[in-house]
Write a protein that holds these residues in place. Structure first.
Motif, PDB file in Angstrom:
ATOM      1  N   GLU A  55       0.812  -1.212   0.000  1.00 43.34           N
ATOM      2  CA  GLU A  55       0.000   0.000   0.000  1.00 43.34           C
ATOM      3  C   GLU A  55       0.847   1.265   0.000  1.00 43.34           C
ATOM      4  O   GLU A  55       0.529   2.242  -0.682  1.00 43.34           O
ATOM      5  CB  GLU A  55      -0.923  -0.003   1.221  1.00 43.34           C
ATOM      6  CG  GLU A  55      -1.910   1.170   1.229  1.00 43.34           C
ATOM      7  CD  GLU A  55      -2.875   1.079   2.402  1.00 43.34           C
ATOM      8  OE1 GLU A  55      -3.713   1.993   2.540  1.00 43.34           O
ATOM      9  OE2 GLU A  55      -2.792   0.097   3.176  1.00 43.34           O
ATOM     10  N   ASP A  64      -0.707  -9.026 -14.726  1.00 47.81           N
ATOM     11  CA  ASP A  64      -1.505  -8.711 -13.539  1.00 47.81           C
ATOM     12  C   ASP A  64      -1.737  -7.199 -13.493  1.00 47.81           C
ATOM     13  O   ASP A  64      -0.945  -6.455 -12.902  1.00 47.81           O
ATOM     14  CB  ASP A  64      -0.793  -9.189 -12.276  1.00 47.81           C
ATOM     15  CG  ASP A  64      -1.680  -9.117 -11.037  1.00 47.81           C
ATOM     16  OD1 ASP A  64      -2.854  -8.716 -11.184  1.00 47.81           O
ATOM     17  OD2 ASP A  64      -1.211  -9.462  -9.944  1.00 47.81           O
ATOM     18  N   HIS A  87      -3.757  -5.551 -11.809  1.00 51.06           N
ATOM     19  CA  HIS A  87      -4.048  -5.082 -10.451  1.00 51.06           C
ATOM     20  C   HIS A  87      -2.789  -4.540  -9.779  1.00 51.06           C
ATOM     21  O   HIS A  87      -2.836  -3.489  -9.124  1.00 51.06           O
ATOM     22  CB  HIS A  87      -4.643  -6.236  -9.641  1.00 51.06           C
ATOM     23  CG  HIS A  87      -4.931  -5.876  -8.213  1.00 51.06           C
ATOM     24  ND1 HIS A  87      -5.994  -5.078  -7.838  1.00 51.06           N
ATOM     25  CD2 HIS A  87      -4.276  -6.201  -7.053  1.00 51.06           C
ATOM     26  CE1 HIS A  87      -5.985  -4.937  -6.517  1.00 51.06           C
ATOM     27  NE2 HIS A  87      -4.950  -5.599  -6.028  1.00 51.06           N
ATOM     28  N   ARG A 134      -2.008  -0.698  -8.563  1.00 48.94           N
ATOM     29  CA  ARG A 134      -1.606  -0.395  -7.177  1.00 48.94           C
ATOM     30  C   ARG A 134      -0.380   0.502  -7.150  1.00 48.94           C
ATOM     31  O   ARG A 134      -0.230   1.343  -6.261  1.00 48.94           O
ATOM     32  CB  ARG A 134      -1.327  -1.690  -6.434  1.00 48.94           C
ATOM     33  CG  ARG A 134      -2.578  -2.494  -6.119  1.00 48.94           C
ATOM     34  CD  ARG A 134      -2.248  -3.736  -5.329  1.00 48.94           C
ATOM     35  NE  ARG A 134      -1.720  -3.411  -4.001  1.00 48.94           N
ATOM     36  CZ  ARG A 134      -1.295  -4.299  -3.126  1.00 48.94           C
ATOM     37  NH1 ARG A 134      -1.293  -5.580  -3.456  1.00 48.94           N
ATOM     38  NH2 ARG A 134      -0.837  -3.936  -1.948  1.00 48.94           N
ATOM     39  N   THR A 191      -8.648   4.575  -4.782  1.00 52.47           N
ATOM     40  CA  THR A 191      -8.868   3.193  -4.359  1.00 52.47           C
ATOM     41  C   THR A 191      -9.239   2.365  -5.584  1.00 52.47           C
ATOM     42  O   THR A 191      -9.584   2.904  -6.649  1.00 52.47           O
ATOM     43  CB  THR A 191      -9.988   3.100  -3.318  1.00 52.47           C
ATOM     44  OG1 THR A 191     -11.196   3.693  -3.857  1.00 52.47           O
ATOM     45  CG2 THR A 191      -9.606   3.819  -2.035  1.00 52.47           C
ATOM     46  N   LEU A 192      -9.181   1.053  -5.426  1.00 49.06           N
ATOM     47  CA  LEU A 192      -9.542   0.128  -6.490  1.00 49.06           C
ATOM     48  C   LEU A 192     -10.811  -0.621  -6.104  1.00 49.06           C
ATOM     49  O   LEU A 192     -10.926  -1.115  -4.981  1.00 49.06           O
ATOM     50  CB  LEU A 192      -8.413  -0.879  -6.737  1.00 49.06           C
ATOM     51  CG  LEU A 192      -7.091  -0.319  -7.273  1.00 49.06           C
ATOM     52  CD1 LEU A 192      -6.069  -1.442  -7.387  1.00 49.06           C
ATOM     53  CD2 LEU A 192      -7.281   0.367  -8.606  1.00 49.06           C
ATOM     54  N   LYS A 193     -11.749  -0.682  -7.028  1.00 51.53           N
ATOM     55  CA  LYS A 193     -12.968  -1.426  -6.782  1.00 51.53           C
ATOM     56  C   LYS A 193     -12.676  -2.915  -6.738  1.00 51.53           C
ATOM     57  O   LYS A 193     -11.878  -3.432  -7.518  1.00 51.53           O
ATOM     58  CB  LYS A 193     -13.998  -1.145  -7.881  1.00 51.53           C
ATOM     59  CG  LYS A 193     -14.581   0.249  -7.847  1.00 51.53           C
ATOM     60  CD  LYS A 193     -15.641   0.387  -8.939  1.00 51.53           C
ATOM     61  CE  LYS A 193     -16.278   1.770  -8.911  1.00 51.53           C
ATOM     62  NZ  LYS A 193     -17.297   1.905  -9.988  1.00 51.53           N
ATOM     63  N   LYS A 194     -13.312  -3.584  -5.824  1.00 51.00           N
ATOM     64  CA  LYS A 194     -13.142  -5.024  -5.726  1.00 51.00           C
ATOM     65  C   LYS A 194     -13.886  -5.700  -6.872  1.00 51.00           C
ATOM     66  O   LYS A 194     -15.038  -5.398  -7.142  1.00 51.00           O
ATOM     67  CB  LYS A 194     -13.673  -5.533  -4.389  1.00 51.00           C
ATOM     68  CG  LYS A 194     -12.858  -5.052  -3.201  1.00 51.00           C
ATOM     69  CD  LYS A 194     -13.375  -5.655  -1.912  1.00 51.00           C
ATOM     70  CE  LYS A 194     -12.530  -5.211  -0.716  1.00 51.00           C
ATOM     71  NZ  LYS A 194     -13.022  -5.795   0.552  1.00 51.00           N
ATOM     72  N   GLY A 195     -13.225  -6.615  -7.530  1.00 51.04           N
ATOM     73  CA  GLY A 195     -13.830  -7.343  -8.626  1.00 51.04           C
ATOM     74  C   GLY A 195     -13.468  -6.777  -9.978  1.00 51.04           C
ATOM     75  O   GLY A 195     -13.032  -7.491 -10.875  1.00 51.04           O
ATOM     76  N   THR A 196     -13.628  -5.469 -10.162  1.00 45.27           N
ATOM     77  CA  THR A 196     -13.345  -4.842 -11.452  1.00 45.27           C
ATOM     78  C   THR A 196     -11.995  -4.161 -11.500  1.00 45.27           C
ATOM     79  O   THR A 196     -11.469  -3.905 -12.583  1.00 45.27           O
ATOM     80  CB  THR A 196     -14.434  -3.810 -11.776  1.00 45.27           C
ATOM     81  OG1 THR A 196     -14.462  -2.806 -10.745  1.00 45.27           O
ATOM     82  CG2 THR A 196     -15.801  -4.475 -11.862  1.00 45.27           C
ATOM     83  N   ASP A 197     -11.413  -3.815 -10.333  1.00 49.60           N
ATOM     84  CA  ASP A 197     -10.115  -3.119 -10.249  1.00 49.60           C
ATOM     85  C   ASP A 197     -10.147  -1.764 -10.938  1.00 49.60           C
ATOM     86  O   ASP A 197      -9.126  -1.278 -11.424  1.00 49.60           O
ATOM     87  CB  ASP A 197      -8.993  -3.979 -10.843  1.00 49.60           C
ATOM     88  CG  ASP A 197      -8.627  -5.143  -9.944  1.00 49.60           C
ATOM     89  OD1 ASP A 197      -8.933  -5.055  -8.734  1.00 49.60           O
ATOM     90  OD2 ASP A 197      -8.056  -6.119 -10.436  1.00 49.60           O
ATOM     91  N   ASP A 198     -11.314  -1.145 -10.998  1.00 47.12           N
ATOM     92  CA  ASP A 198     -11.404   0.207 -11.552  1.00 47.12           C
ATOM     93  C   ASP A 198     -10.945   1.208 -10.504  1.00 47.12           C
ATOM     94  O   ASP A 198     -11.232   1.065  -9.313  1.00 47.12           O
ATOM     95  CB  ASP A 198     -12.838   0.515 -11.985  1.00 47.12           C
ATOM     96  CG  ASP A 198     -13.272  -0.356 -13.155  1.00 47.12           C
ATOM     97  OD1 ASP A 198     -12.381  -0.805 -13.902  1.00 47.12           O
ATOM     98  OD2 ASP A 198     -14.490  -0.596 -13.305  1.00 47.12           O
TER      99      ASP A 198
END
Length: 466
Positions: free
Chosen positions: A191, A315, A317, A321, A330-337
């Motif tokens: 992080e 990857d 994601h 990051r 922040t990154l949305k869970k599932g879509t990583d937007d």
């Protein structure tokens, strides 16, 4: 009667018992304030209650008659199950209860309880560390600020975890004491930090600085030689973030190291491949062996770095990051937007994502080129080694054929020597009296040996042994 703790700076584990009367009475004098289990004498020393690992709770006691009972806690469960107020057999008036409740502060009670629990946890943790004999490791690192300022300092593990926001298991990848177990390349994104392990380079990149472990090794020196000029250019107006500068400098130093080793070994291998068919000596064979070992090691390291870059590119994601580090995103869970509080930060993060992908693709191509060239040279060395093995096998076959012919000739000569030995015995055979017996025997031995030799040779040729 209530229990209040002493000030922490004087007696952190000492409990004070103060006696307060609900009504003024001449029987209760102010001098009757004393410590729990202490003597009423002013000169008596207090009795301390201290037990490691067991929390101490504040206890409130009400004054009662002389027939009141006193309860003692023997176990931790008893203390948890008993109420904070002990009633006496002869309960006093309701006025006494109301006045006692009025003098008690709930916030003060909660504060004392929290302080006691926190003190117990700290004391328990510290005592456990002492009992286990755990030493907090201290690292000597080089800290490079984003403005190019370089300083050397010592930092222990606890301070490192606190400043970087990492967990203890993350430090294992960059711990210099685990160099042999963590020799593979890795780029771990967390992080607030990026952990880099590329050969002998081990570093932690954060928002405003980078910590370099084992800076005296070749990997650390090469990394600093590349990073510092890039930071000066960045201060002059370069738009790339500090973390990306650190990552690119680390990848560039590693790729250049592999390419330099390839450039050193390639001419030597080419010269050996030209000399070996005509000049087969022990020195040349030893040089071929060492060059082959170098190529195997170089190909293995280049292949590991290539695999790391491929995994990182596959990857998205992890790449995103890296882009949102230090930003309110922040990154949305599932879509990583990506979701950012400021639209401009989202735009910058998307541009950095494309830049990171292009950067990784560039170094991936260079790494694949280095790996492919090392594999080609290694294949050529292996082919030459195979040809040398075939050549040596053919030579050994010729030697074996000559040795077999000599053995056949020695067998035939041994048969003739057997005949000569028979006639050399000191026994009468009446042939020694004949004049032609010597010549006849000699001719028979020679002719018989030659005939036997050609017969055996023809047999071996027919069986394809010779």
């Amino acid at each position: 009667m209530a229990l209040t703790p002493f000030p922490s700076y004087s007696y952190p584990n000492l409990l004070q018992l103060s006696v307060r009367s609900p009504s003024p009475s001449p029987s209760l004098h102010p001098s009757l304030i004393h410590l729990l289990f202490a003597s009423p004498c002013p000169t008596a020393s207090p009795f301390l209650l201290q037990k490691r690992g067991v929390p101490l709770f504040p206890v409130a006691l009400k004054p009662s008659s002389s027939k009141s009972k006193t309860k003692c806690f023997s176990t931790k469960e008893d203390r948890l199950n008993q109420p904070e107020t002990f009633p006496s057999e002869n309960v006093g008036s309701e006025a006494d209860d109301d006045e006692f409740r009025g003098t008690e502060d709930p916030n003060s009670h909660h504060h004392h309880h929290s302080s006691a629990v926190a003190t117990q946890r700290i004391t328990s943790s510290f005592s456990d560390s002492l009992s286990l004999g755990i030493r907090d490791p201290v690292y000597e690192v080089v800290e490079v600020k984003s403005n190019g300022v370089v300083s050397t300092r010592k930092i222990n593990r606890r301070q490192l975890l606190k400043s970087s926001g990492l967990r203890p298991r993350d430090i294992r990848s960059v711990d210099p004491s685990l160099f042999l177990t963590n020799s593979g390349p890795s780029l771990l994104v967390r992080e607030h930090a990026i952990l880099l392990t590329l050969g002998s380079l081990r570093a932690i990149a954060m928002r405003d600085c980078v910590l370099i472990f084992d800076y005296h090794r070749n990997g650390g020196k090469a990394f600093m030689d590349i990073l510092l000029p890039r930071l000066n250019n960045m201060n002059g107006g370069h738009c790339m973030s500090f973390e990306l500068e650190v990552v690119e400098a680390a990848l560039l130093s590693r790729i250049q190291h592999l390419e330099q080793r390839l450039m050193d070994v390639e001419p030597r291998v080419q010269a050996l491949l030209e000399e070996l068919p005509y000049k087969l000596t022990a020195d040349i064979l030893e040089q071929l062996r060492t060059s082959k070992q170098t190529l195997v090691e170089l190909g293995s390291r280049a292949g590991a770095l290539r695999q790391m870059l491929l995994d990182l590119l596959e990857d998205p994601h992890e790449i995103r990051r890296i882009c949102i580090m230090g930003r309110n995103c922040t990154l949305k869970k599932g879509t990583d937007d990506m979701e950012c509080s400021v639209p401009l930060e989202k735009l910058i993060a998307e541009e950095e994502e494309e830049e990171i992908e292009m950067l990784l693709e560039n170094y991936l191509q260079r790494c694949e080129s280095c790996h492919g060239q090392a594999e080609r040279l290694l294949d050529s060395a292996k082919e030459m080694e195979d040809s040398i093995a075939v050549n040596l096998s053919s030579r050994r076959l010729e030697v074996s054929r000559v040795e077999l012919l000599l053995q056949v000739g020695a067998f035939c000569a041994a048969v003739g020597a057997l005949v000569a030995g028979i006639f050399g015995m000191n026994l009468r055979s009446y042939l020694e009296e004949q004049m032609f017996a010597f010549w006849l025997t000699t001719a028979g031995i020679v002719v018989g040996g030659v005939v036997a030799f050609f017969l055996i040779y023809s047999y071996l040729r027919g069986r394809r042994i010779l």
